[in-house]
Design an enzyme around this catalytic site. Structure first.
Site, PDB file in Angstrom:
ATOM      1  N   CYS A 273      -4.841  -1.240   4.862  1.00  0.00           N
ATOM      2  CA  CYS A 273      -5.395  -2.204   3.883  1.00  0.00           C
ATOM      3  C   CYS A 273      -4.633  -3.513   3.969  1.00  0.00           C
ATOM      4  O   CYS A 273      -4.309  -4.131   2.936  1.00  0.00           O
ATOM      5  CB  CYS A 273      -5.360  -1.653   2.461  1.00  0.00           C
TER       6      CYS A 273
ATOM      7  N   HIS B  43      -1.423  -6.529   0.603  1.00  0.00           N
ATOM      8  CA  HIS B  43      -2.407  -5.440   0.627  1.00  0.00           C
ATOM      9  C   HIS B  43      -3.749  -6.015   0.175  1.00  0.00           C
ATOM     10  O   HIS B  43      -3.787  -6.967  -0.608  1.00  0.00           O
ATOM     11  CB  HIS B  43      -1.927  -4.369  -0.364  1.00  0.00           C
TER      12      HIS B  43
ATOM     13  N   LYS C  79       2.077   6.373  -6.357  1.00  0.00           N
ATOM     14  CA  LYS C  79       3.165   6.178  -5.390  1.00  0.00           C
ATOM     15  C   LYS C  79       4.532   6.452  -6.031  1.00  0.00           C
ATOM     16  O   LYS C  79       5.539   6.578  -5.348  1.00  0.00           O
ATOM     17  CB  LYS C  79       3.150   4.746  -4.850  1.00  0.00           C
TER      18      LYS C  79
ATOM     19  N   GLN D  71       4.862  -1.020  -4.064  1.00  0.00           N
ATOM     20  CA  GLN D  71       5.815  -0.339  -3.181  1.00  0.00           C
ATOM     21  C   GLN D  71       7.248  -0.531  -3.688  1.00  0.00           C
ATOM     22  O   GLN D  71       8.042   0.409  -3.653  1.00  0.00           O
ATOM     23  CB  GLN D  71       5.703  -0.887  -1.749  1.00  0.00           C
TER      24      GLN D  71
ATOM     25  N   ASP E 253       3.012  -8.008  -6.767  1.00  0.00           N
ATOM     26  CA  ASP E 253       2.496  -6.673  -6.494  1.00  0.00           C
ATOM     27  C   ASP E 253       3.703  -5.756  -6.260  1.00  0.00           C
ATOM     28  O   ASP E 253       4.329  -5.783  -5.201  1.00  0.00           O
ATOM     29  CB  ASP E 253       1.588  -6.724  -5.257  1.00  0.00           C
TER      30      ASP E 253
HETATM   31  N1  PLP Z   1      -0.515  -2.996  -3.111  1.00  0.00           N
HETATM   32  C1  PLP Z   1       0.236  -2.359  -2.222  1.00  0.00           C
HETATM   33  C2  PLP Z   1       1.417  -3.068  -1.594  1.00  0.00           C
HETATM   34  C3  PLP Z   1      -0.068  -1.050  -1.862  1.00  0.00           C
HETATM   35  O1  PLP Z   1       0.679  -0.425  -0.950  1.00  0.00           O
HETATM   36  C4  PLP Z   1      -1.179  -0.409  -2.481  1.00  0.00           C
HETATM   37  C5  PLP Z   1      -1.563   0.979  -2.120  1.00  0.00           C
HETATM   38  O2  PLP Z   1      -1.657   1.334  -0.984  1.00  0.00           O
HETATM   39  C6  PLP Z   1      -1.933  -1.120  -3.414  1.00  0.00           C
HETATM   40  C7  PLP Z   1      -1.561  -2.411  -3.713  1.00  0.00           C
HETATM   41  C8  PLP Z   1      -3.117  -0.513  -4.093  1.00  0.00           C
HETATM   42  O3  PLP Z   1      -2.701   0.298  -5.128  1.00  0.00           O
HETATM   43  P1  PLP Z   1      -3.644   1.345  -5.838  1.00  0.00           P
HETATM   44  O4  PLP Z   1      -3.750   2.503  -4.925  1.00  0.00           O
HETATM   45  O5  PLP Z   1      -2.970   1.664  -7.101  1.00  0.00           O
HETATM   46  O6  PLP Z   1      -4.937   0.699  -6.125  1.00  0.00           O
END
Ligand code: PLP
Length: 406
Positions: free
Chosen positions: A364, A122, A225, A202, A199
């Site tokens: 993203c 992302h 989420k 998800q 990260d």
């Molecule tokens: N990393 C992943 C895999 C995501 O799906 C997302 C959100 O869409 C993010 C990071 C970003 O997270 P946040 O919305 O908490 O900034």
């Protein structure tokens, strides 16, 4: 097996209609809906127990501080972290990854040092590393998944050189649903003294996570989420790494003493939490994680695996639908395009008329879109409250799209 109807009854929004149809909410990858217990917790925190934290000696400030700080222990339990002292609160994953980039990586990485990351990341796990590329000449080394969307841990390790200082990798792709074997990657990285950032935005939603078992240095999660409030989140940081980090944002709470000519820092984790935090958001996150642990992370994973198999079989039956990512153990996240000219935005608009909420766009994840050779996809991402009947609603709505756009 989990009683999905009892689960659904706890989410007030799921009983509403959209465009005259029952809501079929399949945009959980972007953000999940909130159960009543989270809504009640937020209401109670503001209506009865609200004040600023860490500052006051009066009763409400004490209650608020206790409720807020208790969440650190909840997050530690949820992530299998050895201690709540290893948990830093953030506003979400984006802030967590920027914190790591600024506070840990920027002071130690120099021109020519390398960061290994996958094309499935992302943007939140890309752009903070681009900052280091732009500002200090750090090199980004990209690893690609195979045709099924699986990421071979060996491919990640093959990309490592003696200049690699950090591996930044997703635990679960928000586009393909692929689960990455981060444990193997982290174990090998640790042997070489390479830091690991996972990260978990998800993954933590769909499967049990244990950071001690994974062996990573950093693991980021995001509240919105996880059936919790937006503006909440946390990052697990291994204490040796915490000790290496400079402060991030400057202000109240993160200091020990401030004088005209000098300033000293609070102990971690407070050292990395400046200013009035998202008090009620964090308290709401605690309620959400308690709720998930009550439902049971294993039950959630098993239920969603069944839903994934059902959805996969139904979507595979649509021979004009291109589903991206065929990893066997993937999460119930399906990104797809329709053969022909229909743009994902058009598909999403038609689905919305049927009450079906999906995400359309690049999610993203533009490096992944480039790798897949598409500019955008539609994404149906399932959560714990979704049902087989909702898969059927999605399929019917897609058939309508096919008729309209073929
Ligand atoms: N990393 C992943 C895999 C995501 O799906 C997302 C959100 O869409 C993010 C990071 C970003 O997270 P946040 O919305 O908490 O900034």
């Amino acid at each position: 097996m989990l009683d999905v109807h009892a689960i659904r009854a706890q989410f007030p929004i799921l009983s509403r209609e959209v465009n005259g149809k029952p809501l079929t909410y399949l945009d959980n990858g972007a953000s999940a809906q909130k159960p009543q217990v989270v809504l009640d917790t937020i209401q109670r925190a503001y209506a009865n127990e609200y004040s600023n934290v860490h500052r006051g000696l009066h009763t409400l400030s004490t209650i608020s501080t206790e409720n807020y700080e208790a969440v650190r222990g909840t997050v530690a339990r949820f992530l299998g972290a050895p201690s709540e002292e290893h948990i830093v609160f953030t506003s979400g994953t984006t802030e967590a990854l920027n914190l790591i980039s600024y506070s840990w990586a920027a002071p130690r990485l120099k021109a020519g040092d390398q960061i290994v990351l996958s094309v499935m990341e992302h943007h939140a796990n890309i752009v903070p590393w681009h900052f280091l590329r732009e500002r200090q000449g750090v090199e980004l080394v990209w690893v690609e998944p195979d045709v099924n969307g699986d990421l071979d841990p060996q491919a990640v390790l093959d990309a490592v050189t003696d200049r690699t200082k950090l591996i930044a990798i997703t635990h679960l792709s928000n586009v393909l649903g692929t689960v990455v074997d981060v444990k193997t990657i982290c174990a090998a990285a640790r042997e070489k003294g390479i830091a690991t950032v996972v990260d978990g935005s998800q993954a933590a939603v769909h499967m049990p996570v244990n950071v001690a078992d994974i062996g990573c240095d950093f693991y980021a999660i995001t509240g919105h989420k996880l059936y919790g409030p937006s503006g909440s989140g946390a990052v697990f940081i291994r204490p040796e790494r915490m000790a290496e980090m400079r402060p991030f944002l400057g202000g109240g709470d993160m200091i020990r003493e401030v004088h005209r000519d000098s300033v000293t820092w609070n102990d971690p984790p407070m050292k990395f939490e400046a200013g009035t935090p998202g008090i009620v958001q964090t308290i709401g996150l605690g309620a959400a994680l308690e709720w998930m642990m009550d439902v049971g992370m294993t039950s959630i994973a098993e239920y969603e695996a069944d839903l994934r198999d059902y959805a996969r079989a139904r979507l595979d039956g649509l021979n004009w639908l291109n589903v991206q990512g065929q990893s066997a153990g993937k999460a119930a996240i399906f990104s797809f395009t329709l053969e022909g000219a229909a743009h994902p935005h058009d598909i999403s608009t038609v689905l919305d008329k049927k009450g079906v909420a999906v995400r359309a766009g690049h999610h993203c994840a533009q490096p992944l879109m480039e790798y897949l050779g598409v500019s955008a996809t539609c994404r149906a991402s399932f959560g714990v409250y979704n049902t087989r009947e909702e898969v059927d609603v999605l399929v019917d709505a897609l058939e309508l799209c096919h008729k309209l756009f073929a």
